[in-house]
Design an enzyme around this catalytic site. Structure first.
Site, PDB file in Angstrom:
ATOM      1  N   CYS A 112     -45.039  67.951  30.555  1.00 46.54           N
ATOM      2  CA  CYS A 112     -46.223  67.395  30.005  1.00 46.54           C
ATOM      3  C   CYS A 112     -46.862  65.941  30.642  1.00 46.54           C
ATOM      4  O   CYS A 112     -47.788  65.494  30.386  1.00 46.54           O
ATOM      5  CB  CYS A 112     -46.543  67.149  28.617  1.00 46.54           C
ATOM      6  SG  CYS A 112     -44.841  66.330  28.002  1.00 46.54           S
ATOM      7  N   CYS A 118     -48.088  62.390  52.622  1.00 46.68           N
ATOM      8  CA  CYS A 118     -48.571  63.750  51.776  1.00 46.68           C
ATOM      9  C   CYS A 118     -50.015  64.197  52.200  1.00 46.68           C
ATOM     10  O   CYS A 118     -50.331  65.412  52.119  1.00 46.68           O
ATOM     11  CB  CYS A 118     -48.293  63.684  50.350  1.00 46.68           C
ATOM     12  SG  CYS A 118     -46.491  63.557  49.851  1.00 46.68           S
TER      13      CYS A 118
END
Length: 397
Positions: free
Chosen positions: A184, A362
């Site tokens: 979460c 990335c």
């Protein structure tokens, strides 16, 4: 070019003064990607210390990242350089000793389960517990640390909100339902689903820092947050969501992960899996990312993911918007650079270079199309209801 890409500041450091001529083998490998050592283009490598050559040739990706962190070399636009390196597949073309080390790492990852329950907290301790101040500065106001959805968005804040709304619509959330959020984070999705869609949320994380802040952010809402590994969860939920967590599960645990999700999901429920993927199966994780950013991580390929789902879930929808991660990462990088003056008293220059290298390499990874971003909607084989795929339209704005 995205505006986020255009406004990044140049890296600070000494001007390139190569101590020795670059080895021919390295110069020839980089030439395949149209990258020059000592060139003047934004994506060219500027060497500050000749030891960078030895470190790169003997350790390849790990040596390149570590020598960048140490200031041995610079590049004005790391994202552009990595796009070229990965399109030329130089990550799969390591020379000599570096190749042997990569083979050894591949063997280690094949033989051992690097994502056991006992090791699961390592990524939380090393990366997510790095400091909430870094992530608060870098991310949007909800601290959503996953790919945003940019189709109709003006900025990062709106792109992340559109992504959250798209997830909730794909899950067909209804007031009063129960939602399990596996991984979460800082509670952004849990809070959004509870406030906007009236569901009761249970969220789990393996990061103590994430849990503490998530509990503050979700106070007063029907949200229960736990510091717990997904494998020990019990109960039954109408819907399940997992955003940016599957990358830490590990190939040897895919079966356990999906068996656990199927056990927890109500027969008529929906499970949305949001994960980074790769265009083809890879024998090992990038060594630099493994050591400094996401220990024990593993990105799935389409074949690996489909194989694990077979017999466990029906794939109702498979949505790829990996190019949006490029833009998300560039936005994070810009925000990180802008915030560095106030972060600098708590972190050294090596940390700054590490994070900069992580975000921009990335971005190049996703721009090269080696990197993918998938959202899958999954149902149990015994579900009787018909699912209609959702793609955001004007209502998402």
């Amino acid at each position: 070019m995205h505006s986020e890409q255009a406004t990044l500041s140049r890296p600070q450091g000494p001007q390139p003064q190569p101590a020795v001529d670059p080895p021919a083998v390295l110069r020839e490998l980089l030439a395949r990607a149209d990258v020059q050592i000592g060139g003047s283009r934004p994506w060219d490598m500027r060497v500050n210390d000749g030891r960078a050559f030895r470190r790169i040739l003997t350790q390849w990706s790990l040596g390149a990242g570590e020598s960048y962190m140490d200031g041995d070399w610079d590049c004005e636009r790391l994202d552009m350089m990595f796009e070229r390196l990965l399109r030329a597949e130089l990550d799969r073309t390591a020379p000599g000793l570096a190749r042997l080390k990569l083979l050894a790492e591949s063997l280690r990852q094949r033989l051992f389960n690097l994502q056991t329950v006992e090791r699961a907290h390592q990524v939380g301790e090393r990366h997510y517990d790095a400091g909430n101040d870094v992530f608060e500065a870098m991310l949007d106001s909800r601290m959503i640390y996953s790919c945003a959805y940019w189709e109709q968005a003006r900025d990062l804040e709106q792109a992340q909100e559109h992504k959250l709304e798209m997830i909730c619509r794909k899950l067909e959330l209804r007031p009063g339902e129960t939602l399990l959020d596996i991984g979460c984070g800082w509670g952004g999705l849990a809070r959004f689903a509870a406030e906007r869609h009236g569901v009761r949320v249970t969220g789990v994380t393996i990061s103590k820092e994430q849990l503490a802040l998530a509990q503050q952010r979700c106070a007063g809402l029907p949200v229960t947050l736990l510091l717990q590994d997904y494998r020990s969860l019990e109960g039954r939920f109408d819907k399940i969501v997992s955003v940016g967590m599957f990358e830490h599960v590990g190939l040897k645990n895919y079966g356990v992960y999906f068996d656990t999700a199927r056990r927890l999901l109500a027969p008529e429920g929906l499970f949305l899996l949001h994960t980074i993927g790769v265009d083809r199966s890879a024998p090992h994780t990038d060594p630099w990312i493994e050591r400094y950013i996401f220990p024990n991580g593993k990105l799935p390929s389409p074949r690996e993911l489909a194989g694990a789902l077979e017999g466990r879930f029906i794939v109702e929808d498979w949505h790829n918007f990996g190019t949006d991660y490029d833009r998300t990462l560039m936005a994070w990088a810009e925000r990180f650079e802008a915030a560095w003056p106030r972060l600098a008293p708590q972190y050294d220059e090596g940390f700054r270079r590490m994070f900069r290298y992580y975000l921009l390499s990335c971005a190049g990874f996703f721009r090269s199309r080696q990197g993918q971003l998938w959202q899958l909607v999954l149902t149990r084989p015994d579900r009787r209801g018909v699912y209609r795929s959702v793609r955001p339209g004007p209502a998402a704005a």
